[in-house]
Enzyme design. Structure first.
Site, PDB file in Angstrom:
ATOM      1  NE  ARG A 120      42.871 -34.356  25.697  1.00 12.55           N
ATOM      2  CZ  ARG A 120      43.186 -34.956  26.855  1.00 12.55           C
ATOM      3  NH1 ARG A 120      42.982 -34.334  28.003  1.00 12.55           N
ATOM      4  NH2 ARG A 120      43.711 -36.177  26.863  1.00 12.55           N
TER       5      ARG A 120
ATOM      6  CG  ASN B 181      29.334 -25.162  36.976  1.00 14.02           C
ATOM      7  OD1 ASN B 181      29.724 -25.255  38.141  1.00 14.02           O
ATOM      8  ND2 ASN B 181      30.152 -24.904  35.960  1.00 14.02           N
TER       9      ASN B 181
ATOM     10  CG  HIS C 231      28.596 -29.968  31.075  1.00 16.97           C
ATOM     11  ND1 HIS C 231      27.425 -29.342  30.717  1.00 16.97           N
ATOM     12  CD2 HIS C 231      29.406 -29.008  31.554  1.00 16.97           C
ATOM     13  CE1 HIS C 231      27.525 -28.051  30.981  1.00 16.97           C
ATOM     14  NE2 HIS C 231      28.713 -27.815  31.492  1.00 16.97           N
TER      15      HIS C 231
ATOM     16  CG  HIS D 207      33.147 -28.640  34.250  1.00 18.60           C
ATOM     17  ND1 HIS D 207      33.639 -27.918  33.196  1.00 18.60           N
ATOM     18  CD2 HIS D 207      31.873 -28.219  34.435  1.00 18.60           C
ATOM     19  CE1 HIS D 207      32.701 -27.090  32.760  1.00 18.60           C
ATOM     20  NE2 HIS D 207      31.618 -27.247  33.494  1.00 18.60           N
TER      21      HIS D 207
HETATM   22  P1  5GP Z   1      29.398 -24.806  31.916  1.00 14.88           P
HETATM   23  O1  5GP Z   1      29.830 -23.355  31.969  1.00 14.88           O
HETATM   24  O2  5GP Z   1      28.038 -24.941  31.238  1.00 14.88           O
HETATM   25  O3  5GP Z   1      29.455 -25.516  33.232  1.00 14.88           O
HETATM   26  O4  5GP Z   1      30.468 -25.548  31.021  1.00 14.88           O
HETATM   27  C1  5GP Z   1      30.442 -25.549  29.625  1.00 14.88           C
HETATM   28  C2  5GP Z   1      31.844 -25.881  29.169  1.00 14.88           C
HETATM   29  O5  5GP Z   1      31.813 -26.214  27.796  1.00 14.88           O
HETATM   30  C3  5GP Z   1      32.820 -24.706  29.323  1.00 14.88           C
HETATM   31  O6  5GP Z   1      33.907 -25.107  30.152  1.00 14.88           O
HETATM   32  C4  5GP Z   1      33.244 -24.395  27.896  1.00 14.88           C
HETATM   33  O7  5GP Z   1      34.597 -24.005  27.791  1.00 14.88           O
HETATM   34  C5  5GP Z   1      32.966 -25.692  27.171  1.00 14.88           C
HETATM   35  N1  5GP Z   1      32.640 -25.532  25.773  1.00 14.88           N
HETATM   36  C6  5GP Z   1      31.796 -24.620  25.237  1.00 14.88           C
HETATM   37  N2  5GP Z   1      31.717 -24.778  23.909  1.00 14.88           N
HETATM   38  C7  5GP Z   1      32.534 -25.824  23.591  1.00 14.88           C
HETATM   39  C8  5GP Z   1      32.867 -26.460  22.354  1.00 14.88           C
HETATM   40  O8  5GP Z   1      32.391 -26.123  21.268  1.00 14.88           O
HETATM   41  N3  5GP Z   1      33.748 -27.492  22.419  1.00 14.88           N
HETATM   42  C9  5GP Z   1      34.291 -27.911  23.605  1.00 14.88           C
HETATM   43  N4  5GP Z   1      35.153 -28.924  23.549  1.00 14.88           N
HETATM   44  N5  5GP Z   1      33.990 -27.324  24.784  1.00 14.88           N
HETATM   45  C10 5GP Z   1      33.126 -26.299  24.781  1.00 14.88           C
END
Ligand code: 5GP
Ligand code: ZN
Length: 116
Positions: free
Chosen positions: A31, A89, A102, A104
């Site tokens: 999550r 992304n 990753h 989403h």
């Molecule tokens: P991005 O912005 O790279 O597409 O997505 C990274 C995602 O990782 C973001 O939605 C952010 O909220 C999530 N995220 C960042 N740090 C952590 C963490 O320590 N634990 C979890 N569960 N999610 C994280």
């Protein structure tokens, strides 16, 4: 293969706790810490791949497994028929902040299009 400076590799290694909802040979999902929908899960490969640009031809099964994880989790969360979004992304302009690819998975509400 794991990158000690990578947040998601550290979650994979168990160094950083996460609410893990799915595990397979190739992927895990947990999550999101800052959810943007009632269900917001991040699905990552066990292999460290920094961005979409770094996906090799050999990685196609791994990347495909992120999508089968998404449909499995969507079914478990109860919104597979209602609908959901699975999005990745790439780099700064798209808002990538963690450089371990990753998917989403967002569901549980109506999602507008286009995203911002
Ligand atoms: P991005 O912005 O790279 O597409 O997505 C990274 C995602 O990782 C973001 O939605 C952010 O909220 C999530 N995220 C960042 N740090 C952590 C963490 O320590 N634990 C979890 N569960 N999610 C994280
Ligand atoms: Zn990593």
């Amino acid at each position: 293969m794991a990158d000690k400076d990578c947040l998601f590799c550290r979650i994979l290694d168990g160094d950083i706790p996460a609410d893990i909802v799915y595990e397979s040979d190739t992927a895990i999902a947990f999550r999101d810490i800052n959810p943007q929908a009632p269900t917001h899960v991040v699905i990552i490969p066990r292999k460290h791949i920094a961005t979409i640009n770094d996906i090799d031809a050999d990685d196609q099964a791994i990347v495909g497994s992120l999508y089968t994880a998404a449909s499995t989790i969507a079914r478990e969360e109860g919104f597979s028929e209602q609908g959901y979004r699975a999005v990745m992304n790439c780099n700064k302009a798209a808002g990538q902040t963690v450089f371990h690819i990753h998917l989403h998975l967002l569901g549980g509400r109506v999602l507008t299009w286009p995203p911002g």
